[in-house]
Design a protein around this motif. Sequence first.
Motif, mmCIF file in Angstrom:
data_model
loop_
_atom_site.group_PDB
_atom_site.id
_atom_site.type_symbol
_atom_site.label_atom_id
_atom_site.label_comp_id
_atom_site.label_asym_id
_atom_site.label_seq_id
_atom_site.Cartn_x
_atom_site.Cartn_y
_atom_site.Cartn_z
ATOM 1 N N ILE A 19 68.174 60.197 29.017
ATOM 2 C CA ILE A 19 67.244 60.561 29.073
ATOM 3 C C ILE A 19 66.988 61.382 30.405
ATOM 4 O O ILE A 19 66.844 59.992 31.362
ATOM 5 C CB ILE A 19 66.250 59.398 28.869
ATOM 6 N N ASP A 23 65.041 66.771 29.956
ATOM 7 C CA ASP A 23 64.877 66.688 28.401
ATOM 8 C C ASP A 23 63.216 66.693 28.397
ATOM 9 O O ASP A 23 63.151 66.457 27.238
ATOM 10 C CB ASP A 23 65.615 65.028 27.739
ATOM 11 N N ILE A 24 62.565 65.712 29.186
ATOM 12 C CA ILE A 24 60.631 65.141 29.334
ATOM 13 C C ILE A 24 60.162 66.084 30.212
ATOM 14 O O ILE A 24 59.051 65.849 30.145
ATOM 15 C CB ILE A 24 60.682 63.989 29.532
ATOM 16 N N TYR A 64 55.139 63.422 33.073
ATOM 17 C CA TYR A 64 56.050 63.976 31.474
ATOM 18 C C TYR A 64 55.553 64.813 30.803
ATOM 19 O O TYR A 64 54.445 64.114 30.389
ATOM 20 C CB TYR A 64 57.562 62.268 31.555
ATOM 21 N N LEU A 69 59.170 63.676 25.689
ATOM 22 C CA LEU A 69 59.657 62.009 25.008
ATOM 23 C C LEU A 69 60.064 61.315 24.211
ATOM 24 O O LEU A 69 61.297 61.111 23.988
ATOM 25 C CB LEU A 69 59.097 61.385 26.815
ATOM 26 N N ARG A 72 62.679 63.357 22.498
ATOM 27 C CA ARG A 72 64.230 62.869 22.672
ATOM 28 C C ARG A 72 64.528 61.452 22.223
ATOM 29 O O ARG A 72 65.763 61.189 21.887
ATOM 30 C CB ARG A 72 63.975 63.103 24.696
#
Length: 394
Positions: A19, A23-24, A64, A69, A72
């Motif tokens: 991760i 991505d977040i 974040y 999240l 993902r």
Amino acid sequence: KTKIYTLDLKERNGVKEKIKATDIGLKYNAKSKIQSIKDSQNSFTWIAAIFNHKHSELDGIVTYNDKLLKERFDQLSLFDSKKIVEPQNASFKYSNKVYVIEKEVMGNKVNTKLLYANVVKSILNGETEVDLEKENDYINPKYTSTSEKVKSTNILLNKYVKSKITYTFAGGSEFLDGSIIHDWLGVNKNLEVTFDKDKMDNYVREVDDNYNTFGENRNFATSLGTTVKVSGGDYGWLVNRSGEIDDLIVNIKDGQTLTKVPRYTQTAASHDTNDIGNTYVELNLTKQHLWFYKNGLLIVQGDVVTGGVSSHHETPKGVYALKYKEKNATLKGEGYSTPVDFFMPFNGGIGIHDLGSRPSFGGKIYLTNGSHGCVNCPPILAKTIFNNIDANTP
């Protein structure tokens, strides 16, 4: 720092997933912003906010995007239905006349909520790896091949299949051992041994064929020297299936070796081909005549009157068992009430009894002036039968 941050997920079977910060929407706040963030929040309650679509923060330092999240997280191969292997308890296999323990399947199914919480905690703490095994994120089998409960259940199964039961019957026998018994056994989720009563019933039903004579067609040697087939009635051996299944379960649980006959709901005089034996009442409806034999000797015989044909009260054909015998009974029905000295019923209210009011017996009387189904006898004939017969006589 945030651009190069990556959280590695260490999974079973050497599988790894990542991760990434990008991505977040992971961000690191400058010191100048820390105070303002703190001023606007009383505390950071990340667990309650896990599924809220907003920015989550720890002391305002790391932030974040919850929605990113979650997206993902859902894309991890861990949740690909084609790749998920369900955990399975250790199991039992019957092979070469014994049960062996088959190893459990650990699988790779995870506790989603627990894993998500561990991922969030790692991100906020700046940790770079989540080891799913160490964090106990997997859903594991309850029972493994080394569990004491598994071992004890296996011992019990092997005790059961060591049972050897032989059914004996006229002309043969039926042998029951582990090769059949194992197909009846199962193990539930608590590792308790179960019995498949439907399969057991099928087996007992097959065994019945060697024992049951209830209502069967019989070859009967008559007093006139002929042999006739008699069908119907309620006489004969009848296996109590449910009772026999219960007995078998007890025998198997004890690991017994024994020879037996089944439990019966109803018995007959003999296990020979002729289960009627040599004590019985023979009634010939056509001849309107009755014979009573006891231990093979003719005790008494005589003419009778049976159920009326014209009134559709014919005496039923078949082989029946005498239900009981009673003195000084009153027979009642639609339009009649008849006191008799000796009553011997064999089919509901139908039985053999005296009827002194009849002027004659035998011949064709039954065609137009018969009884309501009973067998009317001269008093001396009924008395002699009564004094020599017992209940269950055919």
